[in-house]
Enzyme design. Structure first.
Site, mmCIF file in Angstrom:
data_model
loop_
_atom_site.group_PDB
_atom_site.id
_atom_site.type_symbol
_atom_site.label_atom_id
_atom_site.label_comp_id
_atom_site.label_asym_id
_atom_site.label_seq_id
_atom_site.Cartn_x
_atom_site.Cartn_y
_atom_site.Cartn_z
ATOM 1 N N SER A 191 36.792 124.177 96.682
ATOM 2 C CA SER A 191 37.670 124.980 97.550
ATOM 3 C C SER A 191 39.108 124.602 97.204
ATOM 4 O O SER A 191 39.336 123.527 96.621
ATOM 5 C CB SER A 191 37.392 124.627 99.016
ATOM 6 O OG SER A 191 38.402 125.126 99.862
ATOM 7 N N TYR A 201 35.714 118.652 105.949
ATOM 8 C CA TYR A 201 35.634 119.639 104.861
ATOM 9 C C TYR A 201 36.572 119.255 103.714
ATOM 10 O O TYR A 201 36.183 119.267 102.543
ATOM 11 C CB TYR A 201 35.995 121.012 105.443
ATOM 12 C CG TYR A 201 35.763 122.189 104.516
ATOM 13 C CD1 TYR A 201 34.504 122.768 104.402
ATOM 14 C CD2 TYR A 201 36.804 122.732 103.772
ATOM 15 C CE1 TYR A 201 34.294 123.861 103.569
ATOM 16 C CE2 TYR A 201 36.604 123.831 102.936
ATOM 17 C CZ TYR A 201 35.349 124.394 102.847
ATOM 18 O OH TYR A 201 35.147 125.477 102.015
HETATM 19 P P1 NAD Z 1 28.409 131.298 104.027
HETATM 20 O O1 NAD Z 1 28.475 130.694 105.395
HETATM 21 O O2 NAD Z 1 28.572 132.763 103.880
HETATM 22 O O3 NAD Z 1 27.050 130.857 103.302
HETATM 23 C C1 NAD Z 1 26.575 129.536 103.350
HETATM 24 C C2 NAD Z 1 25.243 129.439 102.633
HETATM 25 O O4 NAD Z 1 24.813 128.071 102.693
HETATM 26 C C3 NAD Z 1 24.145 130.291 103.265
HETATM 27 O O5 NAD Z 1 23.333 130.863 102.256
HETATM 28 C C4 NAD Z 1 23.316 129.272 104.047
HETATM 29 O O6 NAD Z 1 21.945 129.629 104.155
HETATM 30 C C5 NAD Z 1 23.466 128.036 103.163
HETATM 31 N N1 NAD Z 1 23.228 126.797 103.913
HETATM 32 C C6 NAD Z 1 23.894 126.362 105.024
HETATM 33 N N2 NAD Z 1 23.365 125.203 105.439
HETATM 34 C C7 NAD Z 1 22.362 124.893 104.570
HETATM 35 C C8 NAD Z 1 21.440 123.812 104.465
HETATM 36 N N3 NAD Z 1 21.449 122.800 105.336
HETATM 37 N N4 NAD Z 1 20.543 123.818 103.449
HETATM 38 C C9 NAD Z 1 20.498 124.864 102.579
HETATM 39 N N5 NAD Z 1 21.352 125.902 102.622
HETATM 40 C C10 NAD Z 1 22.273 125.914 103.618
HETATM 41 O O7 NAD Z 1 29.534 130.504 103.188
HETATM 42 P P2 NAD Z 1 30.405 130.975 101.917
HETATM 43 O O8 NAD Z 1 31.744 131.358 102.400
HETATM 44 O O9 NAD Z 1 29.635 131.908 101.047
HETATM 45 O O10 NAD Z 1 30.592 129.560 101.192
HETATM 46 C C11 NAD Z 1 29.940 129.195 99.986
HETATM 47 C C12 NAD Z 1 30.688 128.015 99.393
HETATM 48 O O11 NAD Z 1 32.036 128.394 99.099
HETATM 49 C C13 NAD Z 1 30.785 126.812 100.338
HETATM 50 O O12 NAD Z 1 30.611 125.622 99.621
HETATM 51 C C14 NAD Z 1 32.209 126.899 100.861
HETATM 52 O O13 NAD Z 1 32.714 125.657 101.247
HETATM 53 C C15 NAD Z 1 32.932 127.463 99.653
HETATM 54 N N6 NAD Z 1 34.198 128.125 99.975
HETATM 55 C C16 NAD Z 1 34.250 129.180 100.857
HETATM 56 C C17 NAD Z 1 35.484 129.763 101.134
HETATM 57 C C18 NAD Z 1 35.623 130.928 102.091
HETATM 58 O O14 NAD Z 1 36.770 131.276 102.426
HETATM 59 N N7 NAD Z 1 34.551 131.571 102.517
HETATM 60 C C19 NAD Z 1 36.635 129.277 100.506
HETATM 61 C C20 NAD Z 1 36.550 128.214 99.628
HETATM 62 C C21 NAD Z 1 35.314 127.640 99.362
#
Ligand code: NAD
Length: 262
Positions: free
Chosen positions: A144, A157
């Site tokens: 991130s 985080y």
């Molecule tokens: P999201 O909430 O849409 O999806 C999260 C996913 O993780 C889901 O498929 C869920 O089933 C899975 N998950 C959650 N807990 C779990 C567990 N205990 N075991 C197995 N699977 C589990 O999130 P996203 O926005 O798609 O984020 C994906 C990645 O990108 C993350 O690592 C997040 O930190 C990173 N990220 C997101 C953003 C943003 O703005 N959305 C920005 C920077 C980085």
């Protein structure tokens, strides 16, 4: 554009906003996919069908909780049994919790560190056994911008994502003697479930509707004033898996509309 036929990939968090597009991009390039997530049967069914439709010759779904010890070993064993090897690991699953540090609970801290940092450690450790045997590998950690800079009220985080970038560099050094690379992608704000509660809180604080809140929320951090598209993250993953990236390792790539350029 890139051909990843005969490659197999383990991707976590595939039912999420970002994970699904990563899976679709790797599927379009011809990868066989072992997909992990914790979600409703309907959502899983929908995402797995979409991955097949995008071109994956084979998709296996696993719904184990990545915070459980033993899960990483089980997943890599499954990949080896099904594909005979594991070429690509994308550590994407992650969670967020926003709270000032004085009231940040140990439970939230432990869960975030466990899923966002310790699970990638365990998955990398187990996957590397297979990658080294096959003398090829690509490890991509979805970190991130919060792996590079901090924001208030996101202690666990930010700590986990900074740690993930440190882990990325260490793994890159330890695998540099083989055609195995390890890199991190650092997205800015992407419109997914992970930031929904932050947008809702912002709307309430500003007294505006959700659409206005989204615009104002993203503009606080991203000079482009535009959310990052999950498709662009998927495209970056495929690029990093290509042979053009043999010498790119230990690097972190912001996709953040200029957030970290400031
Ligand atoms: P999201 O909430 O849409 O999806 C999260 C996913 O993780 C889901 O498929 C869920 O089933 C899975 N998950 C959650 N807990 C779990 C567990 N205990 N075991 C197995 N699977 C589990 O999130 P996203 O926005 O798609 O984020 C994906 C990645 O990108 C993350 O690592 C997040 O930190 C990173 N990220 C997101 C953003 C943003 O703005 N959305 C920005 C920077 C980085």
């Amino acid at each position: 554009m890139y051909n990843l036929k005969n490659k197999s990939a383990l991707i976590t968090g595939i039912t999420g906003g970002i994970g699904m597009d990563i899976a679709l991009s790797l599927a379009s390039a011809g990868c066989r996919i072992l997909a992990n997530a914790m979600d409703t049967p309907e959502k899983i069914q929908r995402v797995v069908s979409a991955i097949y439709s995008a071109g994956a010759p084979e998709v296996i779904f696993n719904g184990d909780d990545l915070t459980e010890r033993g899960c990483a070993e089980h997943l890599t064993r499954l990949a080896n049994k099904q594909f005979g090897k594991l070429d690509i690991l994308v550590n994407n699953a992650g969670i967020q919790h926003v709270q000032p540090i004085e009231t940040f609970s140990e439970e939230h801290w432990d869960r975030i560190i466990n899923l966002n940092l310790s699970a990638p450690f365990r998955l990398i450790k187990n996957s590397l056994l297979l990658m080294r045997q096959n003398n090829w590998g690509r490890i991509i950690n979805i970190a991130s911008v919060h792996g590079l800079v901090a924001s208030t009220h996101k202690s666990a985080y930010v700590a986990a994502k900074h740690g993930l970038i440190g882990l990325t560099k260490t793994v890159a050094l330890e695998t540099a003697n083989q055609p195995i690379t390890c890199n991190a992608i650092c997205p800015g704000f992407v419109q997914t479930a992970l930031i929904q509660s932050q947008i809702e809180k912002h709307a309430a604080e500003k007294g505006v509707d959700i659409e206005r809140a989204k615009q104002s929320f993203v503009s606080q951090k991203q000079p482009s004033m535009t959310f990052v598209s999950p498709k662009d993250i998927g495209a970056m993953v495929v690029f990093l898996c290509s042979d053009s990236c043999d010498q790119i390792t230990g690097s972190s790539f912001p996709i953040d509309g200029g957030w970290t350029a400031q």
